[in-house]
Design an enzyme around this catalytic site. Structure first.
Site, mmCIF file in Angstrom:
data_model
loop_
_atom_site.group_PDB
_atom_site.id
_atom_site.type_symbol
_atom_site.label_atom_id
_atom_site.label_comp_id
_atom_site.label_asym_id
_atom_site.label_seq_id
_atom_site.Cartn_x
_atom_site.Cartn_y
_atom_site.Cartn_z
ATOM 1 N N GLU A 764 0.884 -1.174 0.000
ATOM 2 C CA GLU A 764 0.000 0.000 0.000
ATOM 3 C C GLU A 764 0.912 1.211 0.000
ATOM 4 O OE1 GLU A 764 -3.115 0.311 -0.422
ATOM 5 O OE2 GLU A 764 -3.576 -1.823 -0.349
ATOM 6 N N CYS A 798 -1.834 8.650 4.679
ATOM 7 C CA CYS A 798 -1.747 8.258 3.270
ATOM 8 C C CYS A 798 -3.003 8.698 2.517
ATOM 9 C CB CYS A 798 -1.519 6.764 3.126
ATOM 10 S SG CYS A 798 -2.571 5.788 4.202
#
Ligand SMILES: Cc1cc2nc3c(=O)[nH]c(=O)nc-3n(C[C@H](O)[C@H](O)[C@H](O)COP(=O)(O)OP(=O)(O)OC[C@H]3O[C@@H](n4cnc5c(N)ncnc54)[C@H](O)[C@@H]3O)c2cc1C
Length: 1014
Positions: A764, A798
């Site tokens: 990720e 993020c």
């Protein structure tokens, strides 16, 4: 058993109620009045729930639309429901929808008619746009025998300037009204009560409207800010002989509102002032206790106050909010309970009328009649109680009450239609709700007899359907899914704030400890340590963590491989049990663990707690998922042959986790890996090593056998690289920046000497998340969400928003509000209760952010900020930075920056906005603010992101509800917290066994290997 007294009271209530109804019947509006047609429209609207919802949505967006074309476009989008299974639309709407193009003549006429109709409706509930208009409207009320209370419209303030403007409007209302009030003709019913004269000017004030930040987790800071704004208004009222009433708002602000009210009235300046009041809501069990407390407090103070008793105006939103947050609703769930509480509390108030002057705000004839009957029964003089109603609602009742020579006060808001939208929608909901007394009495023709029933005789009334989650799952889920998200922590509650402070103290007492690596459940020292610093105060060493190297990595890989053999032999059920035990432990240690996040990575307390809650959710969800996969073993047994398909471990999994969600993401990856029977090595971000170590320790304490979960902290270039390249590692699960992610993928794809095969990689990675702001967006809501998404945790999540793409028509308005709201954000130490933006993670991050801003300044227009703390002084703070008119291709709009830096980009159309949003290699999270069903649908289809958020911030996703993960350069793999995640840590295996022995085929379906075990 009813007593004689209670029966007499009931009889009096009915008598008074019948009188009110009879008089109201005579005062019904004629068919030639606007009031008649407004009521007719409301009735008509409520016949069809779907149509009502569509109309409400249209009404809500209407004031924000800038042209007739936009209005006609939205009218069609909201109301054209042909072919979707609903009954045909009423003829006038069908005719209105006949236009094809919104800018055609019919479209323009429809738009004009909609504006006119909505304006008339809104005006019904509003006294006027300015104090002058309000003065004229109030004079009309007085002529009709009613007095008034005025309120300034506007809630949810996002900029301090607006809050100040609200305060100034209140001051102006007090002063201007007080100047003209003495000239009004006297009215003894309105201007005096049994205890003496009453102020003619009466103002109702919402505390949340005079400050830009109401933070329930920071009562001291919020109280100081509110008092600073409130005192001048109270002072002006006291000097000019006006009355101030403090309104009551959402449950979250209730206790603080009461405390602030009491605190200011104990100050010497206001200690002997009685022309003030507050609201108590009784649609909640707290209401009666709040009233009793207030009476006790007022007796102690020794000077009367007024209390307005209401049921409460926020039932729908509070009830939905409680369901979403996993809380029990603080409100009653049955309408009769609110009605009965109203009557009980009314008695308490009238009995104490010498100190708490009672006012009752209701349009319910039963409630009003009961209050008047109580006044008589308790031997109080007429007009001890004051009745209050809302402007624009139940006018025949008002006329009846005036005829009965009661003192009636009309609540009338002042302001424009736009700032009154929340108020207007609340009134529409109230007027059209099935439970509403007004609707039942005037629209549904319920018999008077039934309407006057004692709320305690409620057996015949069906319960209100309560909001609840709608969950649609495939069959296997529907049968098994017991997962529920962890409930939110409410820092408005003192016990949560106390628990947090206690945890801070306990964590501080452990500062400076050493945190070794953990291999086979044993501490391992590397001989070298690195310091974890508090980013809010880098002179504070939070602890020392072992600096591991490749040698220690070798030992950890060996331990994990060994443990995997026995751990994977345990059933998925058994492994799930351990995760569930860890869930309970982490729940119990929630505040303790959150304190370390605040100190080590600079999260605010709310963010820290949310991180732990997410970690708990991962543990609980993956335990459930493990059981589900365990039950999904497929068997296909034939005579003489058994076949099986199931999930086995991958082997040794390296988990490399980031600092942005140091406990949640680490827990998620580690829990998934151990659930599937792997041996695991965790390497946390070096800036979050203590937090990582604490989670590993907790999971080991929960019952993982030694060696299943190992902890190897250190530099990415040493430990991370060694793990990614190690021949004994079978899988790498990584979450972090794209820069590091790409390296990890490259290392993992190499085939080092001794490797058994290619590593499976789950990554990720970074993002350049965008939010699109459509030209019909609710700008205040969009600005609030942008600020939370772009600047909270200093833009280091993020999912943080780093680009906003705004449609041309709305660009200037949005930018002005965004810059104004963001300029009020002052980064501060994350430990402090009022902090919303804390520090960046470390000195390097601050330096990189500063360089990025300096570079961006050369290519784009900087609209705000960029102030950073001086090197070496205080924390690593950077104030929010906003660049305007950024080119979509500019470096600032393309490259990942983990800092509170936002690029605002202009788009000419919604299609262009989507193209710009899709114009980076990243595709993690994205958002859209729009009230156009067509554009929302377009965004859902065309925005290339892993997770799309519509009309909400983009930074909070909840396990199972919003499984999370990116695509393209933002990620390899499926969504965390979703139904496909665990399988990635497993290898699906097929085993086929021949069970035939020399022509003998066992009759039962048991495999030979199972028989051997038995
Ligand atoms: C002058 C004035 C001032 C006001 N000021 C405030 C204020 O400061 N703060 C505030 O919150 N409200 C305020 N209100 C709004 C008031 O709360 C609502 O108008 C009122 O609740 C409607 O009650 P009713 O007795 O007129 O009508 P009813 O129809 O008898 O009662 C409706 C109310 O019952 C409650 N209810 C509905 N369904 C349920 C259920 N299933 N379970 C439990 N309860 C249910 C809800 O509160 C709903 O509003 C004020 C109203 C007036 C008239």
């Amino acid at each position: 058993m009813p007593t004689n007294n209670s029966m007499a009271l009931e009889t009096a209530t009915r008598r008074i109620g019948e009188e009110i109804f009879a008089r109201a019947e005579d005062a019904m509006p004629s068919v030639f009045s606007m009031e008649y047609w407004q009521q007719y429209f409301m009735d008509w609207m409520t016949q069809d729930e779907d149509l009502k919802l569509r109309l409400f949505r249209f009404v809500e967006v209407l004031p924000g639309l800038r042209s007739n074309k936009a209005i006609a476009r939205h009218f069609k989008q909201y109301l054209d429901r042909n072919g979707d299974g609903h009954p045909p639309l009423p003829l006038p709407i069908q005719m209105a929808l006949a236009y094809r193009r919104p800018d055609s003549l019919i479209g323009t006429l429809v738009a004009e008619a909609a504006k006119f109709g909505c304006g008339v409706m809104a005006k019904q509930f509003i006294a006027g746009a300015t104090p002058d208009e309000a003065i004229s409207a109030m004079l009309v009320h007085r002529r009709k025998g009613m007095t008034f209370t005025l309120d300034v419209l506007g809630e949810t303030v996002i900029a301090d300037r607006v809050a100040r403007e609200h305060q100034e409007q209140y001051l102006r209302l007090v002063r201007e009204m007080s100047r003209v009030a003495p000239t009004w003709p006297a009215n003894p019913i309105l201007d005096a009560a049994p205890w003496g004269p009453l102020p003619r000017v009466n103002i109702s004030l919402k505390l949340s409207a005079i400050v830009s930040k109401w933070d329930a987790s920071d009562p001291a800071g919020t109280t100081t800010a509110v008092l600073e704004r409130l005192r001048p208004v109270l002072r002006a009222a006291k000097e000019s002989g006006a009355f101030i009433n403090v309104d009551m708002e959402h449950y979250a602000v209730k206790d603080m509102t009461l405390e602030i009210f009491k605190q200011v009235l104990m100050e010497p300046e206001f200690r002997d002032w009685s022309d003030c009041g507050i609201v108590i809501q009784v649609y909640m069990p707290d209401g009666e206790r709040d009233m009793a407390d207030l009476i006790r407090w007022t007796r102690k103070r020794g000077v009367p106050i007024t209390v307005r008793l209401v049921k409460g105006a926020y039932w729908d939103s509070e009830t939905a909010n409680a369901v979403r947050s996993g809380w029990e609703s603080p409100l009653y769930t049955k309408k009769w309970e609110s009605d009965a509480a109203f009557e009980r509390t009314a008695r308490m108030m009238i009995e104490n009328a010498d100190i708490v002057r009672p006012a009752f705000a209701s349009h319910n004839v039963r409630s009003i009649a009961h209050v008047l009957a109580l006044e008589e029964a308790l031997g109080k003089p007429p007009r001890t109680t004051e009745l209050q109603m809302l402007t624009g609602m139940g006018d025949p009742l008002k006329r009846a009450i005036v005829e009965m020579k009661q003192r009636l006060r009309v609540y009338a808001p002042v302001g424009d239609q736009m700032s009154g939208m929340a108020y207007f929608i609340r009134r529409l909901i109230e007027n059209t709700a099935n439970e509403s007394f007004l609707r039942q009495s005037f629209s549904q023709d319920t018999p008077t007899e039934a309407l006057l029933n004692n709320p305690l005789d409620h057996d015949h009334i069906p319960d209100t359907p309560l909001p609840e989650p709608y969950i649609q799952d495939p069959d296997e889920y529907a049968e098994m899914n017991t997962f529920v998200n962890e409930s939110d922590i409410d820092f408005g509650k003192a016990h949560n704030r106390d628990a947090m402070e206690k945890a801070f103290k306990a964590a501080r007492a452990q500062f400076g400890h050493q945190h070794p690596a953990i291999i086979r459940g044993e501490p391992v020292e590397s001989g070298k340590w690195f310091d974890s610093l508090n980013p809010s105060e880098p002179t504070q060493v939070v602890g020392h963590t072992a600096m591991c190297d490749a040698r220690i990595v070798d030992r950890a890989v060996e331990a994990a491989a060994e443990a995997c053999r026995t751990w994977s032999a345990r059933s998925l059920e058994e492994r799930a049990d351990v995760l569930e035990h860890a869930t309970d432990m982490l729940h119990d240690e929630l505040f303790t663990q959150a304190a370390w996040l605040v100190y080590e990575v600079g999260k605010t307390r709310q963010e820290a707690v949310a991180d732990i809650m997410e970690a708990i959710d991962y543990l609980r969800f993956y335990a459930f998922e493990a059981r589900r996969l365990g039950s999904r073993v497929r068997r296909r047994d034939y005579p003489g042959e058994t076949n099986e398909y199931f999930y086995g471990p991958r082997g040794v999994v390296a988990v490399i986790s980031p600092f942005c969600f140091p406990m949640a993401l680490l827990t998620g990856m580690a829990a998934a890996a151990v659930a599937m029977g792997n041996g695991v090595i965790v390497k946390p971000a070096s800036t979050a090593s203590i937090c990582g170590g604490r989670i590993v320790d907790l999971l080991n304490r929960a019952g993982l056998p030694a060696g299943v979960l190992n902890f190897v902290p250190g530099r990415g270039s040493d430990v991370g690289e060694a793990l990614a390249k190690h021949p004994g590692v079978d899988m790498v699960a990584f979450t972090g920046s794209s820069r590091v992610g790409r390296k990890i993928i490259d290392f993992a794809r190499q085939l080092p000497h001794g490797a058994k095969g290619y590593k499976h990689v789950l990554a990720e990675m970074g993002a350049k998340n965008a939010i699109i702001i459509d030209d019909d967006a609710d700008v205040d809501q969009a600005v609030q969400a942008t600020i939370a998404s772009a600047f909270h945790y200093s833009g280091q999540k993020c999912t943080a928003c780093s680009r906003v793409i705004v449609l041309d028509d709305i660009y200037d308005d949005y930018i002005a509000k965004l810059v104004e709201a963001a300029s009020g954000i002052k980064p501060a130490a994350s430990e402090l209760p009022g902090t919303t933006v804390g520090p960046l993670i470390d000195a390097d991050a601050l330096k990189r952010a500063k360089e990025a801003v300096d570079t961006a300044k050369r290519e784009s227009k900087c609209l705000l900020g960029g102030d950073v703390s001086e090197p070496g002084k205080g924390g690593y703070f950077m104030s929010p930075v906003i660049f305007g008119d950024v080119k979509p291709t500019a470096k600032l709009a393309q490259e990942e920056i983990l800092a509170p830096v936002l690029a605002v980009i202009r788009a000419r159309s919604f299609d262009e906005a989507i193209d710009i949003a899709n114009g980076t290699p990243y595709a993690l999270a994205g958002g859209v603010f729009s009230r156009s069903p067509v554009n929302i649908d377009k965004a859902k289809r065309l925005l290339e992101v892993g997770c799309l958020y519509v009309n909400r911030k983009i930074t909070v996703s909840r396990v199972d509800r919003q499984p999370f993960g990116g695509v393209r350069m933002s990620g390899l793999g499926t969504k965390t917290g979703g139904p496909d995640y665990l399988q990635q840590y497993a290898i699906p295996r097929t085993i086929s066994e021949n069970t035939m022995r020399h022509g003998f085929s066992p009759a039962n379906k048991t495999r030979e290997s199972e028989k051997a075990h038995a």
